[in-house]
Design a protein around this motif. Sequence first.
Motif, short mmCIF file in Angstrom:
data_model
loop_
_atom_site.label_atom_id
_atom_site.label_comp_id
_atom_site.label_asym_id
_atom_site.label_seq_id
_atom_site.Cartn_x
_atom_site.Cartn_y
_atom_site.Cartn_z
N ARG A 44 -25.57 25.39 10.80
CA ARG A 44 -24.46 25.42 9.83
C ARG A 44 -24.09 24.05 9.30
O ARG A 44 -22.94 23.81 8.93
CB ARG A 44 -23.25 26.13 10.42
CG ARG A 44 -23.53 27.58 10.73
CD ARG A 44 -22.25 28.32 11.02
NE ARG A 44 -22.56 29.71 11.25
CZ ARG A 44 -22.26 30.35 12.36
NH1 ARG A 44 -21.62 29.74 13.33
NH2 ARG A 44 -22.58 31.60 12.48
N ILE A 45 -25.05 23.15 9.28
CA ILE A 45 -24.86 21.84 8.64
C ILE A 45 -26.25 21.38 8.18
O ILE A 45 -27.26 21.71 8.79
CB ILE A 45 -24.23 20.80 9.60
CG1 ILE A 45 -23.92 19.50 8.84
CG2 ILE A 45 -25.10 20.56 10.81
CD1 ILE A 45 -23.08 18.50 9.63
N ARG A 93 -21.43 21.35 5.05
CA ARG A 93 -21.13 22.47 5.96
C ARG A 93 -20.57 23.58 5.09
O ARG A 93 -19.37 23.64 4.84
CB ARG A 93 -20.14 22.02 7.03
CG ARG A 93 -20.72 20.95 7.95
CD ARG A 93 -19.70 20.41 8.92
NE ARG A 93 -19.12 21.47 9.73
CZ ARG A 93 -17.84 21.49 10.11
NH1 ARG A 93 -17.01 20.53 9.75
NH2 ARG A 93 -17.39 22.47 10.84
N SER A 94 -21.44 24.44 4.61
CA SER A 94 -21.02 25.46 3.65
C SER A 94 -20.10 26.50 4.26
O SER A 94 -19.27 27.08 3.56
CB SER A 94 -22.25 26.14 3.03
OG SER A 94 -23.04 26.71 4.04
N ASN A 95 -20.18 26.72 5.58
CA ASN A 95 -19.33 27.74 6.19
C ASN A 95 -17.87 27.33 6.25
O ASN A 95 -17.00 28.16 6.48
CB ASN A 95 -19.84 28.11 7.58
CG ASN A 95 -19.78 26.95 8.57
OD1 ASN A 95 -20.04 25.81 8.20
ND2 ASN A 95 -19.47 27.25 9.80
N VAL A 96 -17.57 26.04 6.06
CA VAL A 96 -16.17 25.59 6.03
C VAL A 96 -15.86 24.84 4.73
O VAL A 96 -14.79 24.26 4.59
CB VAL A 96 -15.82 24.70 7.25
CG1 VAL A 96 -15.89 25.50 8.54
CG2 VAL A 96 -16.70 23.47 7.33
N PRO A 159 -18.09 19.83 15.39
CA PRO A 159 -17.40 18.95 14.44
C PRO A 159 -16.71 17.79 15.14
O PRO A 159 -16.26 17.90 16.28
CB PRO A 159 -16.37 19.86 13.78
CG PRO A 159 -16.64 21.23 14.22
CD PRO A 159 -17.53 21.16 15.41
N ARG A 160 -16.63 16.67 14.44
CA ARG A 160 -15.89 15.50 14.90
C ARG A 160 -14.39 15.78 14.74
O ARG A 160 -14.00 16.65 13.97
CB ARG A 160 -16.28 14.26 14.08
CG ARG A 160 -17.77 13.96 14.04
CD ARG A 160 -18.29 13.35 15.30
NE ARG A 160 -17.64 12.05 15.47
CZ ARG A 160 -17.55 11.42 16.61
NH1 ARG A 160 -18.05 11.95 17.70
NH2 ARG A 160 -16.96 10.25 16.70
N LYS A 164 -13.29 19.53 9.58
CA LYS A 164 -12.75 20.89 9.68
C LYS A 164 -13.36 21.59 10.89
O LYS A 164 -14.56 21.47 11.14
CB LYS A 164 -13.10 21.69 8.42
CG LYS A 164 -12.38 21.24 7.18
CD LYS A 164 -12.75 22.12 6.00
CE LYS A 164 -12.05 21.66 4.74
NZ LYS A 164 -12.43 22.51 3.60
N PRO A 165 -12.55 22.30 11.65
CA PRO A 165 -13.11 23.05 12.80
C PRO A 165 -13.95 24.22 12.31
O PRO A 165 -13.78 24.69 11.19
CB PRO A 165 -11.86 23.52 13.55
CG PRO A 165 -10.80 23.54 12.52
CD PRO A 165 -11.13 22.46 11.51
#
Length: 173
Positions: A44-45, A93-96, A159-160, A164-165
């Motif tokens: 997811r990245i 990160r398209s999912n967020v 995620p850092r 975004k979580p």
Amino acid sequence: MNFFYRWLRVLALAVLPLLIACASTAGEDTVGTSVSGVGHYGKRIGVADFFVNGQWAGAVTGWGGGGKSLCCVSLPRHPDKPVMVTVKWRTIRSNVGEEAWHEQTVPVNFAAPSGDGSGLKIHFLPGHQVQAWYTSGGAWGDAYPGPAYPKGPAPDYAPRPNEKPQPNAEVKP
């Protein structure tokens, strides 16, 4: 047999300009080398674009290889001091719905003499860190001296704190 010669001719016409371009960036004291990337982020990245010393080098999935550049980066033929490269890359990160640019200047780890290697490998590591390795073999081999090539299913991206979580996973009844 005629198909083979046509295919060989197309391949030669595609590769020859790349070899000439790499050779043209090399001078008496430098060597032109190709660049490829290896993603160690997880799923997811992805690395949508990356540049080495201002030269576009491609794109990379979040887990595994890709991004063989169309040209090259110049490296010293006989490095007598640490060689540094600046890597700039864009993660998505398209999912967020998050896109970010990162930049880091890192030393090149020479595991082969300059000019005798198979190219510069840029590793995109968790925490938005990078490593650069100039080697004679591929990044997937057991004897590869750099970070181990990502194998098996990709882990979830972690995620850092300033990112975004990940969205909560849907719970199915």
